[in-house]
Every structure is written in C-alpha cells, then in structure tokens.
Enzyme design. Structure first.
Site, PDB file in Angstrom:
ATOM      1  N   CYS A   9      -5.132   1.482 -49.367  1.00 37.26           N
ATOM      2  CA  CYS A   9      -6.231   1.643 -48.418  1.00 37.26           C
ATOM      3  C   CYS A   9      -7.068   2.829 -48.871  1.00 37.26           C
ATOM      4  CB  CYS A   9      -5.747   1.772 -46.972  1.00 37.26           C
ATOM      5  SG  CYS A   9      -4.929   3.323 -46.547  1.00 37.26           S
ATOM      6  N   ASN A  12      -4.871   6.494 -47.675  1.00 36.37           N
ATOM      7  CA  ASN A  12      -3.410   6.395 -47.767  1.00 36.37           C
ATOM      8  C   ASN A  12      -2.713   7.209 -46.673  1.00 36.37           C
ATOM      9  OD1 ASN A  12      -0.740   7.204 -50.047  1.00 36.37           O
ATOM     10  ND2 ASN A  12      -0.993   5.312 -48.947  1.00 36.37           N
ATOM     11  N   CYS A  14      -3.209   5.799 -43.070  1.00 36.80           N
ATOM     12  CA  CYS A  14      -3.144   4.915 -41.896  1.00 36.80           C
ATOM     13  C   CYS A  14      -2.568   3.545 -42.250  1.00 36.80           C
ATOM     14  CB  CYS A  14      -4.529   4.746 -41.259  1.00 36.80           C
ATOM     15  SG  CYS A  14      -5.231   6.251 -40.560  1.00 36.80           S
ATOM     16  N   ARG A  15      -3.404   2.691 -42.825  1.00 40.61           N
ATOM     17  CA  ARG A  15      -3.022   1.291 -43.032  1.00 40.61           C
ATOM     18  C   ARG A  15      -1.994   1.075 -44.123  1.00 40.61           C
ATOM     19  NH1 ARG A  15      -8.929  -0.831 -43.978  1.00 40.61           N
ATOM     20  NH2 ARG A  15      -8.935   1.176 -45.049  1.00 40.61           N
ATOM     21  N   SER A  16      -2.243   1.613 -45.313  1.00 39.58           N
ATOM     22  CA  SER A  16      -1.309   1.327 -46.410  1.00 39.58           C
ATOM     23  C   SER A  16       0.066   1.965 -46.212  1.00 39.58           C
ATOM     24  CB  SER A  16      -1.911   1.680 -47.772  1.00 39.58           C
ATOM     25  OG  SER A  16      -2.248   3.037 -47.882  1.00 39.58           O
ATOM     26  N   ASP A 135      -9.792  -0.234 -39.972  1.00 32.09           N
ATOM     27  CA  ASP A 135      -9.270   1.100 -40.229  1.00 32.09           C
ATOM     28  C   ASP A 135      -9.112   1.855 -38.907  1.00 32.09           C
ATOM     29  OD1 ASP A 135      -8.599   3.615 -41.116  1.00 32.09           O
ATOM     30  OD2 ASP A 135     -10.082   3.629 -42.734  1.00 32.09           O
TER      31      ASP A 135
END
Length: 167
Positions: A9, A12, A14-16, A135
């Site tokens: 993401c 690096n 939040c999402r990933s 995001d």
C-alpha cells in the site's frame, strides 16, 4: 516449494500491514506456515520503521490477530525476485510497483510464464465491483477495510494453496 506473498500500500501502516497480519493468521490457522510466508511494504517513505496505524492495530486486536514486531518498510527491487505474489491494495500502488519493476529492469517478470503474480487486492473480490481497497488513513473506516481484507485473504489463500498443490 514455498510461496511468498507481499502486500503493498502507500505508507505500509494501514492496509498492507492489516492484510499481512490477517493472511499470516489465516495461514497459521490452515497449518501452512511452513509453506507460505507473508510480508508487506509501502511505496512511500513517510512512515518507515513505524508500527501499523492505531486503527489497524485496534481492528487486529479485536479479532485477536497479532501485529507484534511489524514495522513499515519500502518496496525494493529485490522484492520482485523474492515474492511470488505481489498484491497491491489499490491501482495507484500497482502503477507505482510496475514503475519500480520497469526501472529495475524487471518488466519481463510480469507475465513471463513464471509463477510471479502482480495484481490488485480487489481482483480477489470481483463481486464487490470496487477497483481499490479504500485507504482508512483518510476516512477512518478501518472496520470496512478489515472486512474486505479478511474476505480477500481467504480467496488468496485458496489460490495459493491451489498453486502449491499443482507444483
């Protein structure tokens, strides 16, 4: 044979890392930790060395999923050789990863007949009719992102298991 998965993401945090932790948990639950490795990275350098965002940690804690020791890092050109699946959380990340791949002289890796796979996370959930994982850094909707990540990781685990069984 061992499969290696990298989630990507922007920062690096939040999402990933959420996808990394969820996928790692699902891999452990399936008893496949010896066959599947999981990591995450970002395309931007704002949060290098930082732990996952508080919202990500809160979601993972609620679901009893470990995020212990996770720290933000950048995608590097060596990742293209190290990982079999590079899963980008949105189309901008995919564009940035492809640019890095091209700059590293690895454009032939994608679609060259090897086991390498580069795609967006939402390709795992075509019924959602969404191109990108939103995001939560900007909208704060970490619970919605968790639901997408949990479901997408289940689909990815099926794909990876099938690929491992074929080899």
């Amino acid at each position: 044979m061992k499969a290696r998965i990298l989630f990507v993401c922007l920062g690096n945090i939040c999402r990933s890392p959420m996808a990394e932790a969820v996928m790692r948990h699902q891999v452990e639950q399936a008893g496949l930790s010896h066959r599947i490795e999981v990591d995450s990275a970002g395309t931007g350098d704002w949060h290098l060395g930082h732990p996952p965002h508080e919202g990500t940690r809160k979601q993972l804690d609620q679901h009893r999923i470990s995020h212990q020791g996770m720290k933000a890092r950048l995608v590097i050109s060596d990742d293209f050789e190290s990982f079999d699946y590079i899963v980008c959380m949105d189309t901008n990340n995919l564009r940035d990863v492809r640019k890095l791949l091209n700059d590293a002289g690895g454009a032939k890796r994608e679609g060259d007949g090897s086991q390498k796979q580069l795609f967006t996370f939402m390709e795992l959930l075509p019924d959602k009719a969404m191109a990108d994982v939103p995001d939560p850094y900007y909208d704060g909707n970490f619970s919605f992102v968790y639901e997408l990540v949990d479901n997408g990781c289940k689909e990815l685990l099926k794909r990876v298991q099938s690929d491992l069984d074929m080899n």
